[in-house]
Design an enzyme around this catalytic site. Sequence first.
Site, PDB file in Angstrom:
ATOM      1  N   GLU A  14     -17.774  22.124 -16.316  1.00  0.00           N
ATOM      2  CA  GLU A  14     -18.143  20.769 -16.745  1.00  0.00           C
ATOM      3  C   GLU A  14     -17.376  19.724 -15.934  1.00  0.00           C
ATOM      4  O   GLU A  14     -17.907  18.666 -15.602  1.00  0.00           O
ATOM      5  CB  GLU A  14     -17.857  20.594 -18.231  1.00  0.00           C
ATOM      6  CG  GLU A  14     -18.758  21.457 -19.097  1.00  0.00           C
ATOM      7  CD  GLU A  14     -18.268  21.489 -20.537  1.00  0.00           C
ATOM      8  OE1 GLU A  14     -18.753  20.687 -21.336  1.00  0.00           O
ATOM      9  OE2 GLU A  14     -17.379  22.299 -20.846  1.00  0.00           O
ATOM     10  N   SER A  21       0.831  -1.210   0.000  1.00  0.00           N
ATOM     11  CA  SER A  21       0.000   0.000   0.000  1.00  0.00           C
ATOM     12  C   SER A  21       0.863   1.256   0.000  1.00  0.00           C
ATOM     13  O   SER A  21       0.341   2.367  -0.079  1.00  0.00           O
ATOM     14  CB  SER A  21      -0.942   0.003   1.210  1.00  0.00           C
ATOM     15  OG  SER A  21      -0.214  -0.115   2.417  1.00  0.00           O
ATOM     16  N   LYS A  31     -14.806  29.658 -30.056  1.00  0.00           N
ATOM     17  CA  LYS A  31     -15.280  28.962 -28.867  1.00  0.00           C
ATOM     18  C   LYS A  31     -14.582  29.378 -27.582  1.00  0.00           C
ATOM     19  O   LYS A  31     -13.389  29.615 -27.542  1.00  0.00           O
ATOM     20  CB  LYS A  31     -15.068  27.455 -29.039  1.00  0.00           C
ATOM     21  CG  LYS A  31     -16.008  26.852 -30.042  1.00  0.00           C
ATOM     22  CD  LYS A  31     -17.359  26.576 -29.440  1.00  0.00           C
ATOM     23  CE  LYS A  31     -17.440  25.113 -29.084  1.00  0.00           C
ATOM     24  NZ  LYS A  31     -18.672  24.811 -28.387  1.00  0.00           N
ATOM     25  N   TYR A  74     -10.133  -6.189  12.326  1.00  0.00           N
ATOM     26  CA  TYR A  74      -9.481  -5.684  11.113  1.00  0.00           C
ATOM     27  C   TYR A  74      -9.443  -6.769  10.031  1.00  0.00           C
ATOM     28  O   TYR A  74      -9.186  -7.930  10.319  1.00  0.00           O
ATOM     29  CB  TYR A  74      -8.047  -5.236  11.437  1.00  0.00           C
ATOM     30  CG  TYR A  74      -7.268  -4.766  10.217  1.00  0.00           C
ATOM     31  CD1 TYR A  74      -7.335  -3.436   9.807  1.00  0.00           C
ATOM     32  CD2 TYR A  74      -6.497  -5.654   9.463  1.00  0.00           C
ATOM     33  CE1 TYR A  74      -6.637  -3.008   8.685  1.00  0.00           C
ATOM     34  CE2 TYR A  74      -5.797  -5.229   8.346  1.00  0.00           C
ATOM     35  CZ  TYR A  74      -5.871  -3.905   7.958  1.00  0.00           C
ATOM     36  OH  TYR A  74      -5.185  -3.483   6.848  1.00  0.00           O
ATOM     37  N   HIS A 130     -38.950  23.739 -13.645  1.00  0.00           N
ATOM     38  CA  HIS A 130     -38.926  22.900 -14.863  1.00  0.00           C
ATOM     39  C   HIS A 130     -38.066  23.539 -15.952  1.00  0.00           C
ATOM     40  O   HIS A 130     -38.262  23.266 -17.132  1.00  0.00           O
ATOM     41  CB  HIS A 130     -40.336  22.659 -15.402  1.00  0.00           C
ATOM     42  CG  HIS A 130     -41.341  22.265 -14.359  1.00  0.00           C
ATOM     43  ND1 HIS A 130     -41.664  20.959 -14.070  1.00  0.00           N
ATOM     44  CD2 HIS A 130     -42.068  23.016 -13.486  1.00  0.00           C
ATOM     45  CE1 HIS A 130     -42.554  20.916 -13.103  1.00  0.00           C
ATOM     46  NE2 HIS A 130     -42.813  22.161 -12.715  1.00  0.00           N
ATOM     47  N   LYS A 187      -8.160   3.836   1.707  1.00  0.00           N
ATOM     48  CA  LYS A 187      -7.494   5.127   1.498  1.00  0.00           C
ATOM     49  C   LYS A 187      -7.641   5.717   0.091  1.00  0.00           C
ATOM     50  O   LYS A 187      -7.946   6.906  -0.032  1.00  0.00           O
ATOM     51  CB  LYS A 187      -6.023   5.017   1.923  1.00  0.00           C
ATOM     52  CG  LYS A 187      -5.888   4.991   3.452  1.00  0.00           C
ATOM     53  CD  LYS A 187      -4.536   4.562   3.913  1.00  0.00           C
ATOM     54  CE  LYS A 187      -4.387   3.249   4.602  1.00  0.00           C
ATOM     55  NZ  LYS A 187      -5.377   2.243   4.691  1.00  0.00           N
ATOM     56  N   SER A 216     -11.245  26.033 -28.395  1.00  0.00           N
ATOM     57  CA  SER A 216     -11.346  24.857 -29.246  1.00  0.00           C
ATOM     58  C   SER A 216     -10.210  24.886 -30.255  1.00  0.00           C
ATOM     59  O   SER A 216      -9.817  25.956 -30.720  1.00  0.00           O
ATOM     60  CB  SER A 216     -12.692  24.875 -29.975  1.00  0.00           C
ATOM     61  OG  SER A 216     -12.612  24.118 -31.160  1.00  0.00           O
TER      62      SER A 216
END
Length: 457
Positions: free
Chosen positions: A287, A20, A280, A314, A153, A322, A274
């Site tokens: 996003e 790990s 653009k 355990y 809506h 993690k 773009s």
Amino acid sequence: MWGGRFAEGPSAIMREINASIPFDKALWRQDIAASKAHVAMLGACGIVSGEDAVAIADGLDRVAAEYEANGVPENWDLEDIHMTTENRLAELIGPAAGRLHTARSRNDQVATDFRLWVRDAMDQTDAGLAALSRALVARAEEHADTIMPGFTHLQTAQPVTLGHHLLAYYEMIRRDRSRFADARVRMNESPLGSAALAGTGFPIDREMTAQALDFARPTANSLDSVSDRDFAIDFLQAASQCALHLSRLAEEFVIWASQPFGFVRMPDTLSTGSSIMPQKKNPDAAELVRGHSGRILGCATALMVTMKGLPLAYSKDMQDDKPPVFEAANLLGLSIAAMTGMVADATFRTDRMRQAAELGYATATDLADWLVRQADIPFREAHHITGTAVRLAESRGIALDELTLDDLTAIDARIDDRVYAALSVEASVAARRSHGGTAPDQVRKQVALARAALEND
Ligand code: ARG
């Protein structure tokens, strides 16, 4: 570290699946701090000599300095951060290093380290959310009078103020902060000294290590202590809900930045272009915040499914706790910072918002309310009369307040020319001064309350 019982070493695949260290090296600061607290206690309780306790503590400082300067070495044979540190300590100070692990197991050690890490992550998240809250409140104050369409809506519903809209997100973030704060109180108990699962026969002082690590108290049950990952799940659940709020805000920015809406100009610093379309300017940061929320939720799901069905105490499955927590904390931190920048630096196109608020018969409810108030017409009947007026205006392609008084009285004789005052978007928002409503006065009042709350942080 455990070879005594074995005739053969682990296979290559055992070493790889077991290691790990590639991810849990992120716990090194917590591991050193917890070991220092543990050895100070062992010294104070006479379990190791004062001399050895000092040698071990100094050695741990040297290991920490090495990690700080060169990073944590990744040797799969040493499995994890705990063995890596103890191994280096032994190289530096010799056999006394072997006394550090007295009255301790990696099970309580990792539970302690991970709690400390998650507690820090909660504090950092809260600081980020406080900054986002301040940005929201500042922009809300600036735009207490800015009128925009309110939607249900995603259809024009009633005019609202931009300040009111931004304060809605302030409320969500306030709840998120309280969820992290609740979780922090609940998790702030020290598992150190629970040892492997059953506690220890050494005369340790768990209060002392708890205090040294700023925990409120030691945990009450050693079995629970080494098998509990509720604190990590609490963090991930609070993070998921927070990410979901950020995603909704991000989504609004994406819609508002689109050309048909044109409500907002995104900061250049949080947009991209773009490679083919020169015009653009894409809201990529928003996003990605929307996208990251899905991944954060996935992290919460991953850990819950890992923990489901594990018997006490355990199990090694828990080593997989993690990566999802580290990933979610990182993604959430980035998302909070991106949204803070967007809120602080976006240019709100108040002219476009205002124009849009005039469209879509947003003040139809105001006409109905006026009929109720001025002519004592039951609301349901007023609703019907107003619907007829909207239908007439729509058939002519005009706004409600462009209908003539003759048009209106033909629909209902009880209408008179005072009605026009109620049909403006300004009148509409100004009227909604009920507690928590959209009126500029209310927004300013809520801004003042929010500012006071943020000052007391
Ligand atoms: N690296 C382990 C973890 O992260 C801690 C070690 C506990 N190992 C053990 N064999 N009991 O969970």
